[in-house]
Design a protein around this motif. Structure first.
Motif, mmCIF file in Angstrom:
data_model
loop_
_atom_site.group_PDB
_atom_site.id
_atom_site.type_symbol
_atom_site.label_atom_id
_atom_site.label_comp_id
_atom_site.label_asym_id
_atom_site.label_seq_id
_atom_site.Cartn_x
_atom_site.Cartn_y
_atom_site.Cartn_z
ATOM 1 N N CYS A 1 0.805 -1.225 0.000
ATOM 2 C CA CYS A 1 0.000 0.000 0.000
ATOM 3 C C CYS A 1 0.839 1.277 0.000
ATOM 4 C CB CYS A 1 -0.974 0.012 1.170
ATOM 5 S SG CYS A 1 -0.218 0.180 2.793
ATOM 6 N N GLU B 1 -3.177 -0.208 -5.368
ATOM 7 C CA GLU B 1 -4.530 -0.035 -4.860
ATOM 8 C C GLU B 1 -4.859 -1.097 -3.819
ATOM 9 O OE1 GLU B 1 -8.940 0.201 -6.751
ATOM 10 O OE2 GLU B 1 -7.290 1.079 -7.888
ATOM 11 N N CYS B 2 -5.556 -0.681 -2.793
ATOM 12 C CA CYS B 2 -5.930 -1.573 -1.694
ATOM 13 C C CYS B 2 -7.432 -1.457 -1.468
ATOM 14 C CB CYS B 2 -5.151 -1.187 -0.440
ATOM 15 S SG CYS B 2 -5.594 -2.128 1.024
ATOM 16 N N VAL B 3 -8.095 -2.560 -1.185
ATOM 17 C CA VAL B 3 -9.551 -2.541 -1.001
ATOM 18 C C VAL B 3 -9.986 -1.807 0.260
ATOM 19 C CG1 VAL B 3 -9.959 -4.623 -2.368
ATOM 20 C CG2 VAL B 3 -9.566 -4.822 0.090
ATOM 21 N N ASP C 1 -8.192 0.846 1.493
ATOM 22 C CA ASP C 1 -7.437 2.099 1.486
ATOM 23 C C ASP C 1 -8.261 3.288 1.979
ATOM 24 O OD1 ASP C 1 -5.178 3.666 1.047
ATOM 25 O OD2 ASP C 1 -5.857 4.218 -0.965
#
Length: 139
Positions: free
Chosen positions: A92, A97-99, A101
């Protein structure tokens, strides 16, 4: 966290190369023989380590591989980053991209953790990782 095999092998190769300090040169084939690693793997890592400025390759008669700087000036962090890229425990912090974030309270703290990890690895020099020769071996 675990280093990749290639990062581990790079440390082994650099340690073996440091054993040839004092102007001595070696070859990828000799490093493979000394370490027990396959020649293609050593050649691949020598290429990465040379590109990172950790090894110097000289062609021609009397050529070969040698450390590009003194072993005391090469850290474990330098070697790992030459193979793995920047030291980071999570993806991250590099823009991936992070779910979660949008709602992550931990993300702002990862740079501090990564910096501490890199700092710890930077404190270990190649000299500390290289087997010391005994007086008998030097004679």
């Amino acid at each position: 966290m675990r280093l990749s095999n290639l990062a581990d092998y790079a440390v082994v190769i650099m340690s073996a190369a440091a054993g040839h300090c004092g102007g001595g040169r070696t070859s990828a084939a000799a490093l493979a023989c000394e370490t027990g690693l396959p020649v293609p793997t050593v050649q691949k890592l020598v290429s990465k380590l040379t590109a990172a400025g950790l090894l110097r390759a000289t062609r021609g008669a009397g050529g070969g591989l040698q450390l590009a700087r003194p072993a005391a000036a090469v850290s474990l962090a330098d070697i790992v980053e030459a193979v793995e890229g920047p030291i980071a425990l999570t993806a991250c912090v590099d823009g991936t991209e992070c779910v979660v974030d949008h709602n992550c309270s931990v993300k702002p703290h990862w740079p501090l953790v990564n910096s501490a990890l890199r700092g710890a690895l930077a404190q270990i020099s190649l000299v500390q990782l290289t087997p010391q020769q005994t007086t008998e071996e030097l004679a």
